[in-house]
Design an enzyme around this catalytic site. Structure first.
Site, PDB file in Angstrom:
ATOM      1  N   ASN A 105       0.848  -1.207   0.000  1.00  0.00           N
ATOM      2  CA  ASN A 105       0.000   0.000   0.000  1.00  0.00           C
ATOM      3  C   ASN A 105       0.880   1.252   0.000  1.00  0.00           C
ATOM      4  OD1 ASN A 105      -2.351   1.440  -0.097  1.00  0.00           O
ATOM      5  ND2 ASN A 105      -3.178   0.661   1.838  1.00  0.00           N
ATOM      6  N   HIS A 118      -8.802   3.482   7.906  1.00  0.00           N
ATOM      7  CA  HIS A 118      -9.332   2.203   7.438  1.00  0.00           C
ATOM      8  C   HIS A 118     -10.768   1.975   7.909  1.00  0.00           C
ATOM      9  CE1 HIS A 118      -5.171   1.036   6.350  1.00  0.00           C
ATOM     10  NE2 HIS A 118      -5.760   0.174   5.561  1.00  0.00           N
TER      11      HIS A 118
END
Length: 495
Positions: free
Chosen positions: A350, A381
């Site tokens: 990521n 998240h």
């Protein structure tokens, strides 16, 4: 509590178009995932068309901005239906902040509004609709838009609200010195190439791409443009796109086979928790986390390929003189699978989110940068407790890994043999540590996480704490995080 329940609540799961429902039934794949793949494949074709027929050398940049925006809005509505309005509301609110707020505060207000809206949506999506449903829903694009909004706001603040000598070289390069127009703002946030799956990118790079300056700008950064003959065509992304599409195909096949063969639900079963020995649990946990990776490899590599197909993502020239198209790459699979340290693993997983966290948090907070960066990552998240277990465990493991590396690595560099042994051992330790750390991220809830960790004796938590408490910390570890600015260089020279 089931980890990945197969919901029949179609009123929530099928928030977008239902025209692909027969295909979803035939393949046995949730409709939201079919919509996602269909949009990305259509975006891939549109990207090739965009690069060939709306080339910046023949097409006005406003037309390119408008086309990219309108198609991105259509994709959002197709995939997420009325839930896509959350994207548009957040974008409009933050543009209002951009044009009305002073440059000294634009980054603060944009950050708190964007993160606050995202958090409210996370809470409503999970606790109001249905806890534990993992869907390809509107929260994904909202997370990407939040990254872009805050990145741009900080870069506007750097360009208009700070002195050049107080910026690092990277901040100076990316600083935005003129506030974007409404069309530029919409295009940057909602363009069809990245609205569904990202990745986050920098505003200066995106505008240079739309205006046709992207490749030349990257070549000039490495003084390569002068070496090319005048008649030499611009680098083509076709080869890079084909290679990335091959990776997506392999990742898809692995996802359809491995994920079903090694389901994460086994981690919560009574027989696994109470009847399986520690070493079997350790090995199976590693296999389960490996089986969960291909879906990320697929989505991120396909998103990268879409941007490259449009001509965006050129990063310069490597040491062998080959043109590179990895400016927007979100992962390096080889380095992930061969990582010999926790830091190396995180640096290649990521990637664009890590760059965002560094831009808006790690380089700017005055205290506890590692802890605050992990907390921000967890908040971004979502609000599942498992995310916070993972990221707080990640803080502990990161600090322990730094300490071990600084105290032990130099003893194994005397020969190739000892260095090889060190690399093999650290590779195994890293892979098992990552599996242990991300387990709550997969399990989501508190009860299964505690049950799993308890059955494994909280071994990594205990080992990490002992390392931090009893091994000497590396000196000057904290000061190295700060980016070097012109002002700091001048101070060093003065003293």
């Amino acid at each position: 509590m089931a980890v990945e329940p197969q919901s029949t609540n179609l009123s929530y799961r099928t928030t977008g178009s239902t025209c692909l429902y027969p295909l979803s039934q035939l393949l046995g794949i949730p409709l939201d995932q079919v919509n996602f793949v269909a949009c990305q494949l259509f975006a891939l074709g549109a990207a090739f068309w965009f690069r060939i027929y709306l080339t910046p050398f023949k097409t006005n940049s406003k037309i390119r901005h408008a086309f990219a925006t309108l198609l991105g809005i259509y994709f959002s509505i197709f995939c997420f239906g009325w839930y896509s309005i959350h994207l548009f509301v957040l974008v409009l609110m933050c543009y209002g902040i951009m044009v009305t707020t002073s440059v000294t505060n634009v980054h603060r207000y944009s950050f708190f509004v964007a993160m606050g809206y995202l958090t409210i949506c996370h809470i409503s999506r999970i606790y109001i609709f249905h806890y534990g449903i993992l869907t390809t829903d509107f929260s994904g694009p909202l997370m990407i838009v939040t990254q872009k909004i805050t990145t741009l706001a900080f870069q506007v603040h750097d360009g208009l609200g700070r002195k050049a000598e107080d910026l690092s070289a990277e901040q100076q390069r990316l600083a935005v010195k003129v506030k974007p127009s409404f069309l530029e703002y919409l295009s940057y946030l909602l363009n069809f190439m990245s609205v569904i799956a990202g990745p986050c990118n920098n505003f200066t790079d995106y505008v240079a791409f739309i205006e046709g300056r992207h490749v030349q700008m990257k070549l000039l950064e490495v003084n390569w443009k002068q070496r090319l003959p005048p008649s030499c065509p611009e680098p083509s992304p076709t080869g890079a796109v084909i290679r990335k599409l091959c990776v997506t195909l392999v990742s898809l096949l692995l996802f359809l086979t491995l994920t079903k063969t090694f389901p994460v639900t086994c981690l919560t079963e009574e027989w696994f928790i109470h009847e399986t020995n520690f070493w079997t649990q350790l090995c199976y946990l590693y296999i389960v986390t490996q089986a969960s990776k291909p879906k990320y490899y697929f989505a991120w590599t396909l998103a990268d390929a879409v941007n490259n197909a449009a001509g965006f993502g050129f990063s310069g020239v490597d040491k062998n003189g080959n043109f590179c198209w990895d400016l927007l790459s979100n992962l390096n699979i080889w380095k992930i699978e061969t990582a010999t340290s926790f830091k190396m693993y995180l640096a290649n997983w990521n990637i664009q989110t890590a760059a965002w966290l560094k831009c808006v948090c790690y380089e700017r907070v005055p205290w506890y940068p590692t802890v605050l960066t992990f907390i921000l990552s967890a908040l971004w998240h979502g609000v599942y407790p498992g995310y916070y277990f993972t990221f707080l465990t990640g803080v502990l493991v990161t600090l322990a890994a730094r300490t071990v590396r600084s105290n032990c690595r130099h003893y194994f560099l005397s020969s190739q043999a000892t260095k090889g042994i060190y690399d093999v051992v650290t590779w195994a330790v890293t892979q098992l540590a990552v599996s242990y750390t991300v387990a709550p991220f997969i399990l989501l809830a508190v009860e299964p996480t505690i049950s799993l960790y308890k059955s494994m004796y909280f071994y990594l938590h205990i080992i990490s704490l002992l390392i931090i408490l009893f091994l000497p910390a590396k000196p000057q570890a904290h000061t190295q995080r700060h980016p070097q600015t012109l002002n700091s260089v001048n101070k060093e020279k003065t003293y």
